[in-house]
Design an enzyme around this catalytic site. Structure first.
Site, mmCIF file in Angstrom:
data_model
loop_
_atom_site.group_PDB
_atom_site.id
_atom_site.type_symbol
_atom_site.label_atom_id
_atom_site.label_comp_id
_atom_site.label_asym_id
_atom_site.label_seq_id
_atom_site.Cartn_x
_atom_site.Cartn_y
_atom_site.Cartn_z
ATOM 1 N N LYS A 22 0.833 -1.217 0.000
ATOM 2 C CA LYS A 22 0.000 0.000 0.000
ATOM 3 C C LYS A 22 0.864 1.263 0.000
ATOM 4 C CE LYS A 22 -1.813 1.660 4.000
ATOM 5 N NZ LYS A 22 -1.488 3.086 4.192
ATOM 6 N N ASN A 23 1.879 1.277 0.839
ATOM 7 C CA ASN A 23 2.667 2.507 0.987
ATOM 8 C C ASN A 23 3.590 2.768 -0.197
ATOM 9 O OD1 ASN A 23 1.342 2.875 3.343
ATOM 10 N ND2 ASN A 23 3.089 2.467 4.689
ATOM 11 N N ARG A 92 -5.749 9.249 4.024
ATOM 12 C CA ARG A 92 -4.894 10.054 4.889
ATOM 13 C C ARG A 92 -3.675 10.609 4.155
ATOM 14 N NH1 ARG A 92 -7.703 12.116 8.613
ATOM 15 N NH2 ARG A 92 -8.887 10.586 9.781
ATOM 16 N N CYS A 116 -5.095 12.466 12.492
ATOM 17 C CA CYS A 116 -5.782 11.230 12.167
ATOM 18 C C CYS A 116 -5.748 10.304 13.367
ATOM 19 C CB CYS A 116 -5.163 10.568 10.950
ATOM 20 S SG CYS A 116 -3.613 9.776 11.315
ATOM 21 N N ARG A 121 -0.084 14.242 12.785
ATOM 22 C CA ARG A 121 0.419 14.175 11.410
ATOM 23 C C ARG A 121 0.585 15.551 10.769
ATOM 24 N NH1 ARG A 121 -1.474 8.393 8.838
ATOM 25 N NH2 ARG A 121 0.677 8.124 8.264
ATOM 26 N N PRO A 122 1.440 16.388 11.326
ATOM 27 C CA PRO A 122 1.698 17.694 10.705
ATOM 28 C C PRO A 122 2.406 17.518 9.364
ATOM 29 C CG PRO A 122 3.233 17.293 12.507
ATOM 30 C CD PRO A 122 2.265 16.145 12.509
ATOM 31 N N ILE A 123 2.366 18.565 8.528
ATOM 32 C CA ILE A 123 3.043 18.495 7.217
ATOM 33 C C ILE A 123 4.046 19.641 7.066
ATOM 34 C CG2 ILE A 123 1.297 17.161 5.967
ATOM 35 C CD1 ILE A 123 0.311 19.930 4.863
ATOM 36 N N ASP A 124 4.534 20.141 8.215
ATOM 37 C CA ASP A 124 5.464 21.273 8.163
ATOM 38 C C ASP A 124 6.720 20.962 7.350
ATOM 39 O OD1 ASP A 124 5.708 19.468 10.421
ATOM 40 O OD2 ASP A 124 7.416 20.659 11.065
ATOM 41 N N LEU A 125 7.204 19.725 7.438
ATOM 42 C CA LEU A 125 8.429 19.390 6.692
ATOM 43 C C LEU A 125 8.164 19.392 5.186
ATOM 44 C CD1 LEU A 125 9.726 16.445 8.937
ATOM 45 C CD2 LEU A 125 10.481 18.819 8.950
ATOM 46 N N ASP A 306 4.413 0.597 12.022
ATOM 47 C CA ASP A 306 3.221 -0.082 11.498
ATOM 48 C C ASP A 306 3.104 -1.528 11.986
ATOM 49 O OD1 ASP A 306 2.554 2.214 10.186
ATOM 50 O OD2 ASP A 306 3.044 1.514 8.178
ATOM 51 N N ILE A 328 7.428 6.934 16.867
ATOM 52 C CA ILE A 328 7.130 7.635 15.609
ATOM 53 C C ILE A 328 5.833 8.440 15.701
ATOM 54 C CG2 ILE A 328 6.846 7.391 13.098
ATOM 55 C CD1 ILE A 328 9.593 6.444 14.109
ATOM 56 N N ARG A 399 -8.512 -0.616 4.406
ATOM 57 C CA ARG A 399 -7.649 0.428 3.824
ATOM 58 C C ARG A 399 -6.307 -0.148 3.390
ATOM 59 N NH1 ARG A 399 -5.975 3.976 7.849
ATOM 60 N NH2 ARG A 399 -4.586 4.533 6.172
HETATM 61 C C1 UD1 Z 1 4.232 6.798 6.305
HETATM 62 C C2 UD1 Z 1 3.380 5.582 6.126
HETATM 63 C C3 UD1 Z 1 2.880 5.064 7.464
HETATM 64 C C4 UD1 Z 1 4.052 4.838 8.392
HETATM 65 C C5 UD1 Z 1 4.938 6.073 8.477
HETATM 66 C C6 UD1 Z 1 6.214 5.856 9.284
HETATM 67 C C7 UD1 Z 1 2.395 5.885 3.941
HETATM 68 C C8 UD1 Z 1 1.176 6.111 3.141
HETATM 69 N N1 UD1 Z 1 2.248 5.899 5.268
HETATM 70 O O1 UD1 Z 1 3.403 7.813 6.897
HETATM 71 O O2 UD1 Z 1 2.177 3.842 7.248
HETATM 72 O O3 UD1 Z 1 3.565 4.517 9.677
HETATM 73 O O4 UD1 Z 1 5.332 6.498 7.158
HETATM 74 O O5 UD1 Z 1 6.930 4.792 8.770
HETATM 75 O O6 UD1 Z 1 3.462 5.662 3.415
HETATM 76 N N2 UD1 Z 1 6.124 14.558 10.810
HETATM 77 C C9 UD1 Z 1 6.202 15.889 11.141
HETATM 78 N N3 UD1 Z 1 6.145 16.818 10.144
HETATM 79 C C10 UD1 Z 1 6.018 16.461 8.834
HETATM 80 C C11 UD1 Z 1 5.950 15.084 8.493
HETATM 81 C C12 UD1 Z 1 5.995 14.148 9.521
HETATM 82 O O7 UD1 Z 1 6.305 16.238 12.313
HETATM 83 O O8 UD1 Z 1 5.978 17.346 7.967
HETATM 84 C C13 UD1 Z 1 6.143 13.548 11.880
HETATM 85 C C14 UD1 Z 1 4.825 12.764 11.957
HETATM 86 O O9 UD1 Z 1 3.844 13.449 12.696
HETATM 87 C C15 UD1 Z 1 5.247 11.486 12.610
HETATM 88 C C16 UD1 Z 1 6.667 11.276 12.057
HETATM 89 O O10 UD1 Z 1 7.098 12.543 11.589
HETATM 90 O O11 UD1 Z 1 5.303 11.662 13.998
HETATM 91 C C17 UD1 Z 1 6.735 10.257 10.942
HETATM 92 O O12 UD1 Z 1 5.908 10.649 9.879
HETATM 93 P P1 UD1 Z 1 6.178 10.243 8.365
HETATM 94 O O13 UD1 Z 1 7.438 9.458 8.243
HETATM 95 O O14 UD1 Z 1 6.033 11.470 7.546
HETATM 96 O O15 UD1 Z 1 4.958 9.264 8.094
HETATM 97 P P2 UD1 Z 1 3.905 9.324 6.918
HETATM 98 O O16 UD1 Z 1 4.573 9.641 5.641
HETATM 99 O O17 UD1 Z 1 2.747 10.156 7.343
#
Ligand code: UD1
Length: 423
Positions: A22-23, A92, A116, A121-125, A306, A328, A399
């Site tokens: 899936k990922n 998501r 979620c 799950r912020p997207i600041d990065l 996961d 994580i 999902r």
């Molecule tokens: C992806 C996977 C998910 C897996 C996760 C970690 C998909 C569709 N999903 O999720 O199944 O559990 O990787 O292996 O591939 N973070 C920030 N700011 C950001 C981005 C992330 O603070 O801009 C934090 C997140 O809140 C979290 C951590 O970084 O605490 C890891 O997130 P990330 O590696 O980005 O996971 P996803 O891509 O959301």
């Protein structure tokens, strides 16, 4: 609403083919939108998240056809750069389309994803990286209005955490950026390598995927591409946990041994016997699982977050106490109260540490899936429990796990999908 009725106590025997990841398929489907070409993708799992991604592709004008486990995407006539809130919310990880739309159209309009089930799950990065590549981003009323005033350009981006989604979004935006993009402290997950393999076939030059520094150099042209999605390492651990909870011996076909390296020693420590023959893995477990002193989730090549809930189901029946630290996501123990309803003895300390006092037997109960992997963990726990479990909210499991009940039924589990009584 559908639910699973699971009667525990049957050992698992037989063999199954592992589904595609899936990922991996989700970011690759997003990449298809950016190419303006035709992509033929094999080993695409049939999942509600994949259907949600396909709905987004169709909405922006791509032709998408599914033939069994092959999906054909023709994005040559795509023109939409806006994804409505309803479609964004279906999945998501739809934020992954942001990089792809910017790459293709130089602009994008999407809703900002909220928190979620498993965390904020912020997207600041993602956003700061895209800004450094020349994207102006206005965040108003839950919308992200993104536009490149001049052209999207490459850059040298250092992530302060190896975020999977941010690494993917940067790679997608970099597909058509002017000049080279370098990502330092990139995520190293196998799904990142799969995305890089797909992009390389399309005509982008990606080096370093699977390591901490990834370089992306666009060629300005995209070719029609055929690609096979890698096997799903988390579904492999779902099956491994099923055997460890219920007992038995199963063969999982089409595995990638290297991708499972972070989890194999942990399952072995819990008492599973694991062997490989080419791309087949045999997992055997008889008797009570053993405790694992301290397990910590980490970015790849650490133990995956996961698989945390899935492994907790196993050690909930172990002889002795195990400690599991979730490093994580901040809200990833929602399965704990549900496992406790089944007789487990688990307490959460400081949000991110679970102390699992192993019990000899779990028993059936009425429980609710709170997220995809937590829900799968409850299902495998139920297979090893005494009596009947009713598991609600199984849409979470759909999902990410294709035909969950059919797969486990073929291995001998007593599991049925039913419509909830009274509906
Ligand atoms: C992806 C996977 C998910 C897996 C996760 C970690 C998909 C569709 N999903 O999720 O199944 O559990 O990787 O292996 O591939 N973070 C920030 N700011 C950001 C981005 C992330 O603070 O801009 C934090 C997140 O809140 C979290 C951590 O970084 O605490 C890891 O997130 P990330 O590696 O980005 O996971 P996803 O891509 O959301």
């Amino acid at each position: 609403m559908e639910e699973f009725i699971i009667n525990g106590g049957n050992r698992l025997y037989g063999s199954v083919k592992l589904q595609g990841a899936k990922n991996s398929i989700l970011p690759i489907l997003a990449a298809c939108a950016a190419t303006g070409s035709v992509s033929l993708l094999h080993n695409c799992p049939k999942l509600s998240d994949v259907e949600a991604a396909i709905n987004i592709l169709r909405h922006i004008g791509c032709k998408v056809e599914r033939r069994g486990h092959t999906v054909i995407v023709d994005s040559s006539n795509a023109s939409g750069y806006e994804i409505p809130d309803g479609l964004m919310r279906e999945m998501r990880s739809s934020i992954i389309f942001l990089g792809a739309l910017l790459s293709r159209f130089g602009k994008a309009r999407v809703t900002a994803p909220g928190g979620c089930e498993i965390g904020l799950r912020p997207i600041d990065l993602h956003l700061s990286a895209l800004r450094s590549m020349g994207v102006n981003i206005a965040e108003t009323g839950g919308m992200l209005e993104c536009v490149c005033n001049a052209s999207l350009h490459g850059g040298h981006i250092t992530l302060n955490f190896p975020s999977v989604g941010a690494t993917e979004n940067i790679m997608l935006a970099a597909m058509s950026a002017k000049g080279e993009t370098v990502i330092v402290n990139a995520a190293r997950e196998p799904e990142i390598v799969d995305l890089a393999d797909y992009l390389n076939k399309c005509g982008v030059t990606v080096t370093g995927a699977g390591q901490s520094i990834i370089r992306i150099e666009p060629s300005g042209r995209f070719f029609a591409t055929e690609h096979r999605i890698i096997p799903d390492r988390i579904v492999a651990s779902t099956l491994m946990s099923g055997v460890a909870c219920a007992g038995g011996r199963i063969c999982i076909k089409e595995v990638e041994k290297e991708h499972l390296a972070p989890i194999i020693p942990i399952y072995e420590a819990a008492g599973c016997k694991i062997s490989f023959s080419e791309r087949e893995m045999t997992v055997e477990s008889f008797g009570r699982p053993r405790r694992v002193r301290h397990l910590r989730t980490m970015p790849y090549p650490g133990f995956p977050t996961d698989s945390q809930a899935l492994f907790m189901a196993v050690v909930s029946k172990a002889s002795g106490t195990s400690v599991i630290s979730e490093n994580i996501f901040e809200n990833r123990f929602r399965h704990v109260p549900e496992l406790n309803k089944m007789g487990a003895d688990i307490r959460v300390e400081n949000c991110c540490v679970a102390v699992v006092e192993g019990v000899r037997n779990l028993h059936g109960a009425n429980v609710t899936a709170c997220d995809l992997r937590g829900g799968s963990a409850l299902a495998v726990a139920a297979m090893g429990a005494e009596g009947q479990t009713v598991l609600e909210n199984i849409y979470h499991i759909d999902r990410g796990c294709e035909s969950f009940e059919t797969v486990f039924e073929s291995l001998g589990a007593d599991i049925r999908r039913v419509q909830r009584a009274g509906e």
